[in-house]
Design a protein around this motif. Structure first.
Motif, PDB file in Angstrom:
ATOM      1  N   ASP A  18       0.835  -1.197   0.000  1.00 42.56           N
ATOM      2  CA  ASP A  18       0.000   0.000   0.000  1.00 42.56           C
ATOM      3  C   ASP A  18       0.875   1.255   0.000  1.00 42.56           C
ATOM      4  O   ASP A  18       0.610   2.229  -0.724  1.00 42.56           O
ATOM      5  CB  ASP A  18      -0.908  -0.024   1.229  1.00 42.56           C
ATOM      6  N   ALA A  19       1.924   1.241   0.824  1.00 42.64           N
ATOM      7  CA  ALA A  19       2.830   2.398   0.891  1.00 42.64           C
ATOM      8  C   ALA A  19       3.530   2.622  -0.447  1.00 42.64           C
ATOM      9  O   ALA A  19       3.658   3.758  -0.921  1.00 42.64           O
ATOM     10  CB  ALA A  19       3.874   2.194   1.995  1.00 42.64           C
ATOM     11  N   ALA A  20       3.983   1.525  -1.075  1.00 46.34           N
ATOM     12  CA  ALA A  20       4.672   1.657  -2.361  1.00 46.34           C
ATOM     13  C   ALA A  20       3.735   2.238  -3.425  1.00 46.34           C
ATOM     14  O   ALA A  20       4.133   3.107  -4.212  1.00 46.34           O
ATOM     15  CB  ALA A  20       5.206   0.302  -2.825  1.00 46.34           C
ATOM     16  N   GLU A  21       2.483   1.769  -3.446  1.00 43.84           N
ATOM     17  CA  GLU A  21       1.516   2.290  -4.417  1.00 43.84           C
ATOM     18  C   GLU A  21       1.237   3.767  -4.164  1.00 43.84           C
ATOM     19  O   GLU A  21       1.095   4.560  -5.094  1.00 43.84           O
ATOM     20  CB  GLU A  21       0.198   1.508  -4.335  1.00 43.84           C
ATOM     21  N   THR A  22       1.142   4.132  -2.878  1.00 44.69           N
ATOM     22  CA  THR A  22       0.876   5.526  -2.517  1.00 44.69           C
ATOM     23  C   THR A  22       2.019   6.418  -2.967  1.00 44.69           C
ATOM     24  O   THR A  22       1.794   7.500  -3.522  1.00 44.69           O
ATOM     25  CB  THR A  22       0.679   5.659  -0.999  1.00 44.69           C
ATOM     26  N   VAL A  23       3.248   5.976  -2.688  1.00 42.53           N
ATOM     27  CA  VAL A  23       4.413   6.775  -3.089  1.00 42.53           C
ATOM     28  C   VAL A  23       4.458   6.905  -4.602  1.00 42.53           C
ATOM     29  O   VAL A  23       4.729   7.980  -5.148  1.00 42.53           O
ATOM     30  CB  VAL A  23       5.717   6.150  -2.561  1.00 42.53           C
ATOM     31  N   LEU A  24       4.172   5.792  -5.300  1.00 37.86           N
ATOM     32  CA  LEU A  24       4.193   5.834  -6.762  1.00 37.86           C
ATOM     33  C   LEU A  24       3.174   6.830  -7.289  1.00 37.86           C
ATOM     34  O   LEU A  24       3.469   7.653  -8.167  1.00 37.86           O
ATOM     35  CB  LEU A  24       3.903   4.436  -7.321  1.00 37.86           C
ATOM     36  N   ALA A  25       1.953   6.767  -6.719  1.00 38.34           N
ATOM     37  CA  ALA A  25       0.896   7.674  -7.184  1.00 38.34           C
ATOM     38  C   ALA A  25       1.252   9.124  -6.871  1.00 38.34           C
ATOM     39  O   ALA A  25       1.136  10.008  -7.727  1.00 38.34           O
ATOM     40  CB  ALA A  25      -0.427   7.298  -6.522  1.00 38.34           C
ATOM     41  N   SER A  26       1.709   9.374  -5.634  1.00 34.46           N
ATOM     42  CA  SER A  26       2.037  10.748  -5.233  1.00 34.46           C
ATOM     43  C   SER A  26       3.211  11.277  -6.042  1.00 34.46           C
ATOM     44  O   SER A  26       3.201  12.433  -6.477  1.00 34.46           O
ATOM     45  CB  SER A  26       2.399  10.788  -3.742  1.00 34.46           C
TER      46      SER A  26
END
Lengths: 368, 163
Positions: free
Chosen positions: A273-281
């Motif tokens: 979840d954190a990796a996806e969030t960082v990627l999106a941001s």
């Protein structure tokens, strides 16, 4: 020369197209705060202003382009007036020379002083324009370099946050290397070549020696070849190396995802979840940085490019109209002087292309 | 590299310019032809001489230096990326701990620190929690932390809210 212009237009078109296609995703506060430490919008804005640009961090591409077009249209009348003044003055000199040469030919008494006087008058009219345009081109290249020192590290850090670490390092190093190369070549080789070309063209127009004409053409060819070589080599290296780096980055991300899948379920869920969030941001921020960078680069270039292009047009038009009335070396000299403006336009365009290509390449890499 | 290119081009240009001036000054005839031949050879020499003396080792050293610089910069970018990811993981993990504690009837504030595991993946490493603890709550929360996040008791800290 055509290759350089084509490259600038293609890059601009690709940049505009990409920004309409990239989806906008909401980012979480933690990721935004963490990424905000990597990119300081205020520092980027200040760096842009110091380099002669005008862009607001966070504005959309449409607003930025609209503002640049507005700025260009406001300044266009003044730039057109300057270029037209030089063009009209040149045309008057060329027409008088043409008339004098026509009378001389009709009377059958050769007067070699007429073309010589025409050459001297043309040189006298154009010398201040040439100095101003060359200085303007040099300023643009060094302003771009100064802005690149702030923009490229920020863009690279955000690109690396998306997982494309290898590609980010590669693009930054290539852009910095080519910008330094262009700056060094500008002062050490390209500007001397342009002045050498002008000197050879004036000497040919005055003396009529075909060797000097070929010398001028060789110098023009050398400057054009260097610019084309840098542009082609840079874009080609960026494309090829980005592809290879993209594969390396994708493999690294897959390896990380595999490692995450072997973790405790709750931890694995948090990590992914954190990796996806960082990627999106990071993707959103990369878009913002990219738009800001592009708008700033275009705003730095707009006045010099317009000015160089209008002077090129004015001199070319004067040469063509004078040649229609009475073809001769003096009319051809005006055409050759217009080529000097085209060379400076190519140098200016190349400095913008280096940064724009790096930004577009970084944005297209956000799919790791 | 810059100075090499500059010297080469200026050398060729200077030789060609000298040849052009010479051809203008020399009278037409066999002398002009000889001068043209000699001048052409001079231009050819000016064009080839720097290339012949080009140092191949210099190019290899420059490429190696560029590669080393790129790898060093890549490591820095990787570190900054890991720092960003670590911050988000800490935030997510702390929110998870607070949510789970709330389900257990514990109102607590949690702080999680991450560290790389054996695969280089940043995982929750230690946790500190602040609350007004009642008997048994710390043990219950500790069991959840070890079960769900893999954080052993020696890396768990429980403190009173006003500490």
């Amino acid at each position: 020369m055509r290759a350089v212009f084509r490259g600038v237009l293609v890059t601009l078109f690709a940049a505009v197209l990409l920004f309409f296609l990239i989806p906008r995703v909401q980012a979480t506060e933690a990721a935004e705060d963490a990424l905000g430490d990597l990119v300081d919008g205020d520092a980027l804005e200040e760096a842009g202003r110091d380099s002669g640009g005008s862009a607001t961090f966070g504005e959309s591409l449409e607003d930025g382009i609209a503002r640049i077009l507005d700025m260009g249209s406001n300044l266009l009348p003044g730039l057109l007036k300057d270029a037209a003044r030089s063009g009209v003055l040149l045309l008057v000199i060329l027409l008088f020379c043409g008339i004098a040469e026509t009378v001389q030919e009709a009377s059958g008494s050769p007067m070699p002083a007429v073309p010589l006087a025409g050459v001297l008058a043309t040189a006298a009219v154009s010398v201040s324009d040439i100095h101003a345009m060359v200085a303007m081109g040099r300023d643009v290249v060094s302003d771009m370099r100064r802005f690149a020192d702030v923009l490229l590290p920020a863009s690279a850090a955000v690109t690396a946050a998306t997982g494309a670490v290898t590609g980010a390092a590669l693009r930054q190093m290539a852009a910095v290397l080519c910008s330094d190369l262009l700056l060094d070549l500008m002062d050490g080789l390209l500007v001397p070549l342009v002045y050498g070309y002008i000197a050879a063209a004036v000497a040919w127009a005055a003396a009529g020696n075909e060797g000097l004409n070929r010398m001028a053409e060789f110098l023009k060819w050398a400057a054009t070849a260097i610019l084309t070589l840098i542009a082609t080599g840079y874009v080609g290296y960026l494309t090829a190396a980005s592809g290879i780096a993209g594969a390396a980055d994708a493999a690294a991300v897959k390896a990380t995802r595999f490692a995450i899948s072997g973790a405790i379920p709750v931890v694995g869920g948090i990590l992914s979840d954190a990796a996806e969030t960082v990627l999106a941001s990071a993707g959103v921020l990369q878009g913002t940085v990219g738009v800001f960078g592009m708008v700033t680069v275009l705003s730095i270039c707009v006045v010099p490019v317009l000015s160089l292009f209008l002077h090129y047009l004015a001199y070319r038009l004067a040469s063509t109209l004078a040649a229609a009335a009475h073809p001769g070396r003096v009319a051809d000299l005006a055409g050759k002087l217009s080529n000097a403006f085209a060379l400076m336009l190519g140098i200016t365009g190349l400095s913008a292309l280096l940064l724009l290509a790096a930004l577009v390449s970084a944005i297209t890499a956000i799919s790791v | 590299m810059m100075s090499f290119l500059r010297d080469w081009l200026l050398g060729v240009t200077g030789a060609a310019l000298a040849l052009a001036v010479l051809k203008t000054l020399v009278p037409r005839g066999s002398v002009s032809k000889v001068c043209a031949l000699a001048g052409g050879l001079a231009v050819l020499f000016a064009a080839l001489q720097p290339i012949v003396s080009l140092d191949g080792d210099l190019m290899a050293e420059a490429a190696a230096a560029y590669q080393a610089q790129r790898e060093e910069y890549q490591e820095k970018l990787q570190e900054s990326r890991d720092a960003v990811l670590g911050t988000v993981i800490e935030s997510r993990a702390a929110a998870y701990v607070a949510d789970k504690a709330a389900e257990m009837g514990i109102s607590c504030q949690a702080e999680v620190t991450v560290s790389d595991d054996e695969n280089g993946v940043p995982v929750p490493w230690a946790v500190s929690a602040w609350a007004d603890w009642e008997p048994g709550q710390q043990e219950a929360l500790g069991e959840m932390l070890e079960r769900d996040l893999g954080i052993p008791p020696q890396r768990q800290s429980f403190m009173e809210r006003d500490e």
